[in-house]
Design an enzyme around this catalytic site. Structure first.
Site, PDB file in Angstrom:
ATOM      1  N   GLU A 169       0.815  -1.214   0.000  1.00  0.00           N
ATOM      2  CA  GLU A 169       0.000   0.000   0.000  1.00  0.00           C
ATOM      3  C   GLU A 169       0.846   1.260   0.000  1.00  0.00           C
ATOM      4  OE1 GLU A 169      -1.896   1.470   3.718  1.00  0.00           O
ATOM      5  OE2 GLU A 169      -1.411  -0.542   4.452  1.00  0.00           O
TER       6      GLU A 169
ATOM      7  N   ARG B  32      -2.395  11.025   7.248  1.00  0.00           N
ATOM      8  CA  ARG B  32      -2.326  10.244   6.006  1.00  0.00           C
ATOM      9  C   ARG B  32      -3.620  10.301   5.204  1.00  0.00           C
ATOM     10  NH1 ARG B  32      -0.725   4.372   6.849  1.00  0.00           N
ATOM     11  NH2 ARG B  32      -0.412   4.374   4.608  1.00  0.00           N
TER      12      ARG B  32
ATOM     13  N   ARG C 211      -5.566   5.760  -0.834  1.00  0.00           N
ATOM     14  CA  ARG C 211      -4.429   4.853  -0.990  1.00  0.00           C
ATOM     15  C   ARG C 211      -4.413   4.269  -2.392  1.00  0.00           C
ATOM     16  NH1 ARG C 211      -4.298   6.586   3.458  1.00  0.00           N
ATOM     17  NH2 ARG C 211      -3.903   5.562   5.428  1.00  0.00           N
TER      18      ARG C 211
ATOM     19  N   HIS D  26     -10.508   4.704   2.349  1.00  0.00           N
ATOM     20  CA  HIS D  26      -9.761   3.875   3.309  1.00  0.00           C
ATOM     21  C   HIS D  26     -10.176   2.408   3.264  1.00  0.00           C
ATOM     22  CE1 HIS D  26      -7.760   2.832   7.189  1.00  0.00           C
ATOM     23  NE2 HIS D  26      -6.872   3.673   6.672  1.00  0.00           N
TER      24      HIS D  26
END
Length: 116
Positions: free
Chosen positions: A70, A81, A85, A105
Site C-alpha cells: 500500500e 495520512r 491509498r 480507506h
C-alpha cells in the site's frame, strides 16, 4: 439456527469490492504522482508506504500474503495520512501486475488502468 444457514453466515465472502476500472488519468493528480513514484521506486512521504497490505477484509482478489503493498495518496488540506491509498500487487514492486485506488480507506476499490 440451522447448520446450513450458520455456515453461510460465517463463510468468508467470495466476491470482492472492486467496483470498476478507472483510467489513471481520471484519478486525482496526487494519485497519478504516487503511481509514477511506485514505478520508479520512490521517494515516498510516509514510512508505511510500500508495506504489506493484508487484504484482511478480502475486498481485493485473494493472493498470498505479501502480494499487495500500500501507498498513501496525499489529500490536500489534511495533515495526517488521510483515506486515499493505492494498493499494488505483484512480484516486483516497481513492475506491479495490478494496482487499485481507494478514496475511502479500503471500503471500496477501483482497478487502475495505467494506459489511460
Amino acid at each position: 439456527m440451522p447448520q446450513e444457514a450458520q455456515a453461510r453466515r460465517s463463510a468468508p465472502p467470495d466476491t470482492t469490492a472492486v467496483e470498476a476500472v478507472v483510467p489513471l488519468s481520471d484519478l486525482p493528480v496526487q494519485a497519478q504522482v504516487v503511481h509514477q513514484r511506485i514505478l520508479t521506486g520512490g521517494p515516498f512521504r510516509h514510512t508505511q508506504d510500500g508495506t504489506v497490505f493484508g487484504n484482511r477484509e478480502r475486498h481485493l482478489p485473494r493472493q498470498p500474503r505479501g502480494f499487495y503493498r500500500e501507498y498513501t495518496v496525499p489529500t490536500p488540506g489534511v495533515r495526517h495520512r488521510g483515506a486515499r491509498r493505492i494498493v499494488c500487487g505483484g512480484k516486483e514492486m516497481r513492475q506491479p501486475e495490478t494496482c487499485f485506488y481507494t478514496g475511502d480507506h479500503y471500503n471500496s476499490f477501483h482497478r487502475i488502468d495505467p494506459r489511460h
